[in-house]
Motif scaffolding. Structure first.
Motif, PDB file in Angstrom:
ATOM      1  N   LEU A  13      -4.865  76.136  79.058  1.00 38.34           N
ATOM      2  CA  LEU A  13      -4.030  75.429  78.084  1.00 38.34           C
ATOM      3  C   LEU A  13      -3.744  73.995  78.516  1.00 38.34           C
ATOM      4  O   LEU A  13      -3.639  73.690  79.708  1.00 38.34           O
ATOM      5  N   ALA A  14      -3.609  73.135  77.530  1.00 39.48           N
ATOM      6  CA  ALA A  14      -3.206  71.756  77.778  1.00 39.48           C
ATOM      7  C   ALA A  14      -1.779  71.751  78.316  1.00 39.48           C
ATOM      8  O   ALA A  14      -0.962  72.598  77.948  1.00 39.48           O
ATOM      9  N   THR A  15      -1.485  70.797  79.170  1.00 40.53           N
ATOM     10  CA  THR A  15      -0.138  70.708  79.739  1.00 40.53           C
ATOM     11  C   THR A  15       0.839  70.185  78.690  1.00 40.53           C
ATOM     12  O   THR A  15       0.432  69.615  77.664  1.00 40.53           O
ATOM     13  N   LYS A  16       2.108  70.353  78.960  1.00 34.20           N
ATOM     14  CA  LYS A  16       3.133  69.849  78.039  1.00 34.20           C
ATOM     15  C   LYS A  16       3.052  68.325  77.947  1.00 34.20           C
ATOM     16  O   LYS A  16       3.270  67.762  76.869  1.00 34.20           O
ATOM     17  N   ASN A  17       2.729  67.663  79.055  1.00 30.51           N
ATOM     18  CA  ASN A  17       2.588  66.205  79.012  1.00 30.51           C
ATOM     19  C   ASN A  17       1.433  65.793  78.102  1.00 30.51           C
ATOM     20  O   ASN A  17       1.553  64.843  77.339  1.00 30.51           O
ATOM     21  N   MET A  18       0.309  66.519  78.201  1.00 31.37           N
ATOM     22  CA  MET A  18      -0.831  66.228  77.321  1.00 31.37           C
ATOM     23  C   MET A  18      -0.427  66.411  75.863  1.00 31.37           C
ATOM     24  O   MET A  18      -0.766  65.591  75.000  1.00 31.37           O
ATOM     25  N   ARG A  19       0.287  67.484  75.594  1.00 29.83           N
ATOM     26  CA  ARG A  19       0.704  67.771  74.221  1.00 29.83           C
ATOM     27  C   ARG A  19       1.637  66.671  73.694  1.00 29.83           C
ATOM     28  O   ARG A  19       1.550  66.271  72.535  1.00 29.83           O
ATOM     29  N   PHE A  20       2.529  66.194  74.550  1.00 30.27           N
ATOM     30  CA  PHE A  20       3.459  65.144  74.143  1.00 30.27           C
ATOM     31  C   PHE A  20       2.704  63.854  73.846  1.00 30.27           C
ATOM     32  O   PHE A  20       2.961  63.183  72.838  1.00 30.27           O
ATOM     33  N   LYS A  94      -8.341  64.520  76.097  1.00 31.05           N
ATOM     34  CA  LYS A  94      -9.464  65.447  76.350  1.00 31.05           C
ATOM     35  C   LYS A  94      -9.029  66.907  76.191  1.00 31.05           C
ATOM     36  O   LYS A  94      -9.228  67.735  77.066  1.00 31.05           O
ATOM     37  N   THR A  95      -8.411  67.173  75.042  1.00 36.25           N
ATOM     38  CA  THR A  95      -8.010  68.532  74.683  1.00 36.25           C
ATOM     39  C   THR A  95      -8.613  68.860  73.321  1.00 36.25           C
ATOM     40  O   THR A  95      -9.106  67.965  72.628  1.00 36.25           O
ATOM     41  N   MET A  96      -8.574  70.134  72.949  1.00 39.52           N
ATOM     42  CA  MET A  96      -9.094  70.550  71.647  1.00 39.52           C
ATOM     43  C   MET A  96      -8.439  71.836  71.202  1.00 39.52           C
ATOM     44  O   MET A  96      -7.820  72.536  72.003  1.00 39.52           O
ATOM     45  N   VAL A  97      -8.581  72.155  69.919  1.00 35.97           N
ATOM     46  CA  VAL A  97      -8.011  73.365  69.336  1.00 35.97           C
ATOM     47  C   VAL A  97      -9.085  74.445  69.296  1.00 35.97           C
ATOM     48  O   VAL A  97     -10.215  74.185  68.886  1.00 35.97           O
ATOM     49  N   VAL A  98      -8.721  75.652  69.731  1.00 33.96           N
ATOM     50  CA  VAL A  98      -9.635  76.801  69.664  1.00 33.96           C
ATOM     51  C   VAL A  98      -8.857  78.041  69.249  1.00 33.96           C
ATOM     52  O   VAL A  98      -7.630  78.072  69.309  1.00 33.96           O
ATOM     53  N   MET A  99      -9.610  79.044  68.834  1.00 30.10           N
ATOM     54  CA  MET A  99      -9.024  80.355  68.547  1.00 30.10           C
ATOM     55  C   MET A  99      -8.883  81.099  69.879  1.00 30.10           C
ATOM     56  O   MET A  99      -9.390  80.664  70.910  1.00 30.10           O
ATOM     57  N   SER A 137       1.361  79.072  67.396  1.00 30.39           N
ATOM     58  CA  SER A 137       1.690  80.494  67.291  1.00 30.39           C
ATOM     59  C   SER A 137       1.438  81.030  65.884  1.00 30.39           C
ATOM     60  O   SER A 137       0.873  82.115  65.734  1.00 30.39           O
ATOM     61  N   ILE A 138       1.839  80.283  64.878  1.00 27.02           N
ATOM     62  CA  ILE A 138       1.667  80.729  63.489  1.00 27.02           C
ATOM     63  C   ILE A 138       0.184  80.873  63.144  1.00 27.02           C
ATOM     64  O   ILE A 138      -0.218  81.817  62.476  1.00 27.02           O
ATOM     65  N   ALA A 139      -0.640  79.942  63.625  1.00 21.40           N
ATOM     66  CA  ALA A 139      -2.069  79.956  63.306  1.00 21.40           C
ATOM     67  C   ALA A 139      -2.894  80.742  64.323  1.00 21.40           C
ATOM     68  O   ALA A 139      -4.095  80.894  64.159  1.00 21.40           O
ATOM     69  N   ASN A 140      -2.241  81.238  65.375  1.00 19.74           N
ATOM     70  CA  ASN A 140      -2.927  81.962  66.453  1.00 19.74           C
ATOM     71  C   ASN A 140      -4.051  81.112  67.048  1.00 19.74           C
ATOM     72  O   ASN A 140      -5.183  81.563  67.204  1.00 19.74           O
ATOM     73  N   THR A 141      -3.717  79.849  67.347  1.00 19.80           N
ATOM     74  CA  THR A 141      -4.655  78.919  67.958  1.00 19.80           C
ATOM     75  C   THR A 141      -4.081  78.425  69.280  1.00 19.80           C
ATOM     76  O   THR A 141      -2.900  78.634  69.575  1.00 19.80           O
ATOM     77  N   TYR A 142      -4.924  77.766  70.045  1.00 19.19           N
ATOM     78  CA  TYR A 142      -4.532  77.227  71.339  1.00 19.19           C
ATOM     79  C   TYR A 142      -5.064  75.811  71.477  1.00 19.19           C
ATOM     80  O   TYR A 142      -6.133  75.498  70.968  1.00 19.19           O
TER      81      TYR A 142
END
Length: 168
Positions: A13-20, A94-99, A137-142
């Motif tokens: 998983l991406a870190t919280k800093n990356m997400r921010f 350098k992050t992405m969305v996946v199932m 969480s709602i979309a069941n993605t990461y």
């Protein structure tokens, strides 16, 4: 052939800093479009002498403002994530969305993600204990770190190839 034994784990998983940082960078194109529209309507009025559009834009109600803003937000996230699995912020970090199985998200999942972003305070919900936002969480993605994710997928694929005989 898809490998059903792959699952996204917490270490990918991406870190919280990356997400921010993703969130902050993804605000930029949304603000650019809104300001571009504002200036376009103003200059249209200046050149034509018809200020109706500019006046409407400047005096719209809070509900109309939310409607336009959320429509833009939905279009931005849906288009970017359905076409590339990433947004501008995700490219930078350098992050992405996946199932959960590591596959590309379905359009249905992207619609859920995009609509869920309209929940108040969703933008900061990833700061919780598990690092997943409500839209995840709602979309069941990461949202995963691409380098770690690709390395894990590659090693999983190599492990799966062990013992498979090739027809010569």
């Amino acid at each position: 052939m898809t490998d059903n034994s792959f699952y996204v784990t917490e270490d990918l998983l991406a870190t919280k800093n990356m997400r921010f940082v993703n969130h902050l960078i993804d605000l930029i194109p949304q603000y650019v479009v809104m300001y571009a529209l504002s200036y376009s309507f103003f200059y249209y009025g200046e050149f034509t002498g018809d200020y109706a559009l500019n006046n409407y834009w400047a005096e719209m109600s809070k509900i109309e403002d939310y409607l336009y803003s959320y429509t833009l937000l939905f279009i931005y996230y849906f288009m970017m994530e359905s076409l590339t699995d990433r947004t501008l912020g995700k490219y930078v970090t350098k992050t992405m969305v996946v199932m959960v199985n590591g596959e590309k998200p379905t359009n249905q999942a992207i619609v859920k993600r995009s609509l869920s972003r309209m929940i108040p305070f969703d933008a900061l919900s990833f700061l919780g204990t598990n690092g997943k936002g409500w839209h995840d969480s709602i979309a069941n993605t990461y949202v995963v770190d691409v380098a770690k994710f690709e390395a894990r997928k590659r090693s999983q694929s190599e492990l799966n190839q062990i013992g498979i005989t090739q027809d010569i």
